[in-house]
Scaffold this motif. Structure first.
Motif, short mmCIF file in Angstrom:
data_model
loop_
_atom_site.label_atom_id
_atom_site.label_comp_id
_atom_site.label_asym_id
_atom_site.label_seq_id
_atom_site.Cartn_x
_atom_site.Cartn_y
_atom_site.Cartn_z
N THR A 12 -10.28 -10.28 -9.08
CA THR A 12 -10.58 -7.99 -9.59
C THR A 12 -11.54 -7.76 -9.85
O THR A 12 -12.12 -6.66 -10.01
CB THR A 12 -9.00 -7.99 -10.00
OG1 THR A 12 -9.54 -8.98 -11.19
CG2 THR A 12 -7.70 -8.02 -9.58
N TRP B 99 -0.07 -5.84 -2.51
CA TRP B 99 0.54 -6.47 -3.41
C TRP B 99 2.73 -5.29 -2.76
O TRP B 99 2.41 -4.87 -2.05
CB TRP B 99 -0.02 -5.90 -4.74
CG TRP B 99 -1.09 -5.96 -5.21
CD1 TRP B 99 -0.63 -7.05 -6.56
CD2 TRP B 99 -1.88 -6.01 -5.42
NE1 TRP B 99 -1.92 -7.32 -6.93
CE2 TRP B 99 -2.66 -7.21 -6.50
CE3 TRP B 99 -2.42 -5.48 -3.88
CZ2 TRP B 99 -4.35 -6.89 -6.27
CZ3 TRP B 99 -4.13 -5.56 -3.97
CH2 TRP B 99 -4.72 -6.40 -5.00
N TRP C 39 5.98 -3.86 -4.74
CA TRP C 39 6.92 -4.05 -5.94
C TRP C 39 8.18 -2.93 -5.31
O TRP C 39 7.78 -1.64 -5.14
CB TRP C 39 5.54 -2.85 -7.01
CG TRP C 39 5.03 -3.50 -7.61
CD1 TRP C 39 4.71 -4.53 -8.57
CD2 TRP C 39 3.11 -2.94 -6.83
NE1 TRP C 39 3.26 -4.49 -8.59
CE2 TRP C 39 2.41 -3.50 -7.88
CE3 TRP C 39 3.19 -2.23 -6.40
CZ2 TRP C 39 1.34 -3.78 -8.11
CZ3 TRP C 39 1.50 -2.52 -5.61
CH2 TRP C 39 0.93 -2.96 -7.00
N PRO D 214 2.13 -0.39 -11.87
CA PRO D 214 1.26 -0.14 -12.47
C PRO D 214 1.52 1.08 -12.43
O PRO D 214 1.65 2.22 -11.25
CB PRO D 214 0.18 0.05 -11.36
CG PRO D 214 0.65 -1.82 -10.38
CD PRO D 214 2.16 -1.88 -10.95
N ILE E 213 -0.15 3.61 -9.47
CA ILE E 213 1.20 3.58 -8.23
C ILE E 213 1.82 4.21 -8.30
O ILE E 213 1.55 4.87 -7.68
CB ILE E 213 1.04 1.54 -7.99
CG1 ILE E 213 -0.19 1.31 -7.89
CG2 ILE E 213 1.95 1.91 -6.62
CD1 ILE E 213 -0.65 1.30 -6.82
N PRO F 111 -8.11 -2.12 -8.23
CA PRO F 111 -7.07 -2.90 -8.65
C PRO F 111 -7.39 -4.23 -9.30
O PRO F 111 -8.49 -4.63 -9.83
CB PRO F 111 -7.27 -4.40 -7.12
CG PRO F 111 -7.67 -3.25 -6.18
CD PRO F 111 -8.59 -2.18 -6.75
N TRP G 153 -1.83 -5.78 -11.96
CA TRP G 153 -0.98 -5.10 -10.98
C TRP G 153 -0.30 -6.62 -10.14
O TRP G 153 0.37 -6.68 -9.50
CB TRP G 153 -1.84 -5.20 -9.50
CG TRP G 153 -2.85 -4.13 -9.55
CD1 TRP G 153 -2.78 -2.37 -10.45
CD2 TRP G 153 -3.22 -3.20 -7.95
NE1 TRP G 153 -3.40 -1.57 -10.45
CE2 TRP G 153 -3.50 -1.40 -8.77
CE3 TRP G 153 -3.01 -3.07 -7.19
CZ2 TRP G 153 -4.08 -0.96 -8.15
CZ3 TRP G 153 -3.92 -2.67 -6.00
CH2 TRP G 153 -4.18 -1.55 -6.83
#
Length: 326
Positions: free
Chosen positions: A16, A224, A226, A234, A237, A246, A250
């Motif tokens: 990141t 990723w 979620w 996040p 997001i 990123p 995250w």
């Protein structure tokens, strides 16, 4: 003893940090935006599915594709019996009009196609091609009654993703050779064993969730996921922020692919985005006998059971594409 591993897969923090330049909202697709920014393809299915991809006017007239101010839906025909002479059951395959290199793709998905014979995918593909030149990145993909998503790269020869102990991902590596000519185009895939509910019926029962894929020349590809009820989605997001990058908040990616053993310039270029729903074909059809879907052939099932496709639809809340400003 883990000598030599650290140089192969850097830590999430290092990844990141290397990709920490801001990404700015380049394109947003919500509802009617999909009707203008994407092309409905009518090609013969490259994966040999029992499917008939229709154009946009046909899809809109038949209600196979429709948009509201907040939603975009595309689905398979769930009312017709398919004659043996037909190309297949009507369905949708759309490709974005624009292509992207370094980018972050954020998808808020409420529902994905589920059920026996289905093979839905959200993926990116080289604009120039021809496939597999320029590469392919599968973000969402699975077949039949699967409940775990799979992310996969497909490339020309000489691209591998070794499963070293310090490969920073929560998913499970199921293959490491990305070459499309190896093992019937299996690609180098990662199964989303955690978090739960990443695909199919469990995903839909939980009202979906958020997927993000970051692709950069510096850090490789990370994916990723979620679930909608995840306590630590996040904020950028969830809110659809105009700027993001990123970062450690995250969490660890579910799938990580580095360029250390896969030369970027030799295998990847600008990609378009694709959503499709095929039926049976090279993967779902070949996996049919072990799918738990019954004794009929996959093709017969598709032809004769229209009501089985009532849940075979995409319901998209939004898709955002972020690109860097250098």
């Amino acid at each position: 003893m883990r000598t030599g591993y650290a140089s192969i897969f850097p830590s999430v923090l290092a990844l990141t940090q290397r990709a920490s330049a801001n990404f700015f909202l380049k394109d947003i697709f919500v509802g009617h935006d999909f009707l203008d920014g994407w092309t409905w393809q009518t090609i013969d299915d490259p994966t040999h599915g029992r499917v008939n991809y229709v154009d946009q006017p046909t899809a809109l007239q038949a209600n196979l594709s429709y948009a509201t101010g907040e939603k975009f839906v595309m689905r398979a025909d769930d009312w017709s019996t398919v004659p043996a002479s037909a190309r297949g059951r009507d369905s949708i395959r759309i490709v974005s009009n624009d292509a992207y290199e370094d980018a972050v793709f954020v998808l808020d998905l409420e529902h994905m196609p589920q059920g026996c014979s289905t093979w839905p995918a959200f993926w990116t593909l080289s604009e120039k091609g021809p496939w597999p030149k320029g590469g392919e990145i599968d973000i969402i993909e699975g077949v039949n009654l699967a409940t775990n998503n799979q992310a996969t790269l497909h490339t020309l020869p000489s691209c591998t993703e070794p499963d070293y102990p310090d490969r920073r991902q929560t998913g499970t590596t199921i293959s490491t050779n990305c070459d499309t000519s190896f093992n019937f185009n299996q690609g180098c895939g990662v199964s989303f064993t955690s978090p739960a509910g990443s695909y199919g019926a469990p995903f839909n029962a939980a009202r979906g969730g958020h997927y993000a894929m970051a692709r950069t020349r510096q850090a490789g590809v990370q994916v990723w996921f979620w679930p909608r009820s995840h306590p630590r989605i996040p904020e950028e997001i969830k809110s659809g922020a105009d700027v993001l990058w990123p970062n450690p908040s995250w969490g660890t990616p579910v799938a990580t692919f580095s360029w250390n053993t896969c030369d970027y310039d030799a295998h990847f270029d600008a990609h378009q985005m694709i959503f499709d729903l095929t039926l049976c074909g090279d993967w779902a059809g070949n996996a049919w006998s072990t799918s738990g879907c019954g004794t009929d052939s996959c093709v017969d099932y598709v032809n004769n059971n229209p009501s089985a496709f009532a849940e075979a639809y995409w319901e998209i809340n939004s898709l955002r594409v972020y690109t860097p400003k250098w």
